[in-house]
Design a protein around this motif. Structure first.
Motif, short mmCIF file in Angstrom:
data_model
loop_
_atom_site.label_atom_id
_atom_site.label_comp_id
_atom_site.label_asym_id
_atom_site.label_seq_id
_atom_site.Cartn_x
_atom_site.Cartn_y
_atom_site.Cartn_z
N GLY A 46 -29.37 82.73 -4.66
CA GLY A 46 -29.71 83.47 -3.46
C GLY A 46 -30.96 82.92 -2.80
N ASN A 51 -25.77 81.99 -1.74
CA ASN A 51 -24.95 83.21 -1.73
C ASN A 51 -24.62 83.70 -0.33
OD1 ASN A 51 -25.34 83.09 -4.47
ND2 ASN A 51 -26.64 84.89 -4.61
N SER A 115 -29.01 87.78 -1.26
CA SER A 115 -30.16 87.57 -2.13
C SER A 115 -29.77 87.37 -3.59
CB SER A 115 -31.12 88.75 -2.04
OG SER A 115 -30.53 89.92 -2.59
#
Length: 383
Positions: A46, A51, A115
């Motif tokens: 992340g 992601n 994240s």
């Protein structure tokens, strides 16, 4: 035709290649042996922007194109095949939520996905409905401001690791495929039970089954319009199948690179193994097949970025990518000799992991049906 990547894409590839080599590859087999989903690495991805590639910037993503997402799938696949789910799964789910969910769902879940704070699974497959996704039996019945879900989902990736699932259920069974809707359901919702499998491969993905018994959710958990869930996910599969092809190819290319170094050093009858055609020609064969799959995948991603049809390209990559990759990794295992048959080397795990994606997201036969429908005609199966 220009097959080159932009400077930004090449820089992104370089960062991910180094990360995969230095931080992922050395621990790839660790998570399989321990049966752990390394959530800290999902969060690390992340931080690298992996992601949230298909998530808009206003929700913490990078609004990257599909081509860039493919680069991430290939490079992360070289280091840790299973962590590529952070690319493939999040791209599919990110698109579904971004395009179809209401603002509350987008605001709550997209930043967490980007994240790495949250892992979201997608639950379609059932014990009696795999390739025939439209044959699912799970139901979602409206009752005032709520839906009540009942049914069973099987073979679900991240079943034991996810914080929530996008669950597909029939809201109007009489409409067949057109009566399926999608809902986002938190893992801790009463009535939802998640169990794990003892799989041959993909151990750190935490695959398993979901059991839904009178799972009650508010109506605003519906994603998109009622009875339109099937169309949402089928379009998303055209993306995930291309990423899967690159994910598998990445693992296979890494195996070939390692094997080439081995056969250049290891000697037999006084000569390096690499000088024997029985060794070099199989390597050349697998390299060539993987290169063709890789560039078909990038072509499919380019077509998607430009709003053009790409279902048959996606299907061909999903059919041949895992097949050619597992064949290449198998060959590499043999060329490395008996040590490669131990768990001291990553080849046996790559082989087990890649085989799983010969099944998931569409079998070889299912993808050949997609291609046949495109090049022969939609009605050919009626004869």
């Amino acid at each position: 035709m220009n097959f080159s990547f932009t400077e930004e894409q090449e820089y992104f590839r370089k960062i991910l290649k180094e990360f995969a080599k230095d931080e992922l590859l050395p621990q790839y087999t660790k998570w399989d042996r321990e049966g752990i989903t390394p959530k800290h690495l999902w969060r690390k991805l992340g931080q690298l922007g992996v992601n949230g590639l298909r998530i808009p910037a206003e929700y913490g993503g990078s609004s990257a194109d599909c081509l860039t997402t493919g680069i991430a799938a290939e490079e992360i696949g070289r280091g840790d095949f299973n962590l590529t789910y952070a690319v493939m799964l999040n791209a599919l789910i990110g698109e579904i939520i971004t395009k179809h969910a209401n603002e509350n769902i987008r605001a709550e879940w997209l930043p967490k996905i980007a994240s790495g704070e949250a892992i979201i699974g997608i639950a379609i497959t059932e014990p009696s409905a795999g390739t025939d996704a439209g044959g699912i039996q799970t139901t979602a019945k409206r009752s005032g401001d709520t839906y009540v879900l009942n049914g069973e989902k099987s073979g679900i990736s991240v079943a034991t690791a996810a914080d929530a699932f996008i669950i597909f259920a029939k809201t109007n069974p009489q409409l067949g495929n057109r009566g399926i809707s999608a809902f986002i359901v938190s893992k801790d919702t009463p009535g939802l039970e998640c169990t794990s499998y003892e799989d041959m491969g993909n151990v750190s993905i935490g695959r398993g089954s979901l059991y839904l018994q009178d799972v009650e959710i508010h109506a605003d958990h519906l994603i998109g319009q009622e009875n339109e869930g099937f169309a949402q996910v089928m379009n998303g599969f055209d993306l995930s199948r291309l990423l899967i092809g690159l994910q598998c190819a990445g693992a296979a290319f890494q195996s070939l690179d390692e094997t080439i170094e081995h056969v250049k050093i290891r000697k037999s009858f006084g000569k390096p193994l690499a000088v024997y055609q029985g060794v070099s020609f199989p390597i050349v064969t697998h390299y060539t097949q993987l290169e063709m799959v890789k560039w078909q995948a990038y072509r499919g991603l380019w077509l998607r970025d430009h709003g053009q049809k790409h279902s048959k390209e996606s299907a061909s990559v999903k059919w041949l990518g895992p097949k050619y990759s597992q064949e290449a990794i198998h060959e590499c295992l043999l060329l490395n000799g008996h040590y490669a048959y131990t768990k001291e080397m990553p080849l046996e795990q790559r082989l087990r992991d890649v085989i799983g994606l010969e099944i998931g997201d569409g079998t070889a036969q299912a993808n050949q049906m997609v291609i046949a429908k495109d090049i022969i005609g939609r009605d050919f199966r009626s004869y």
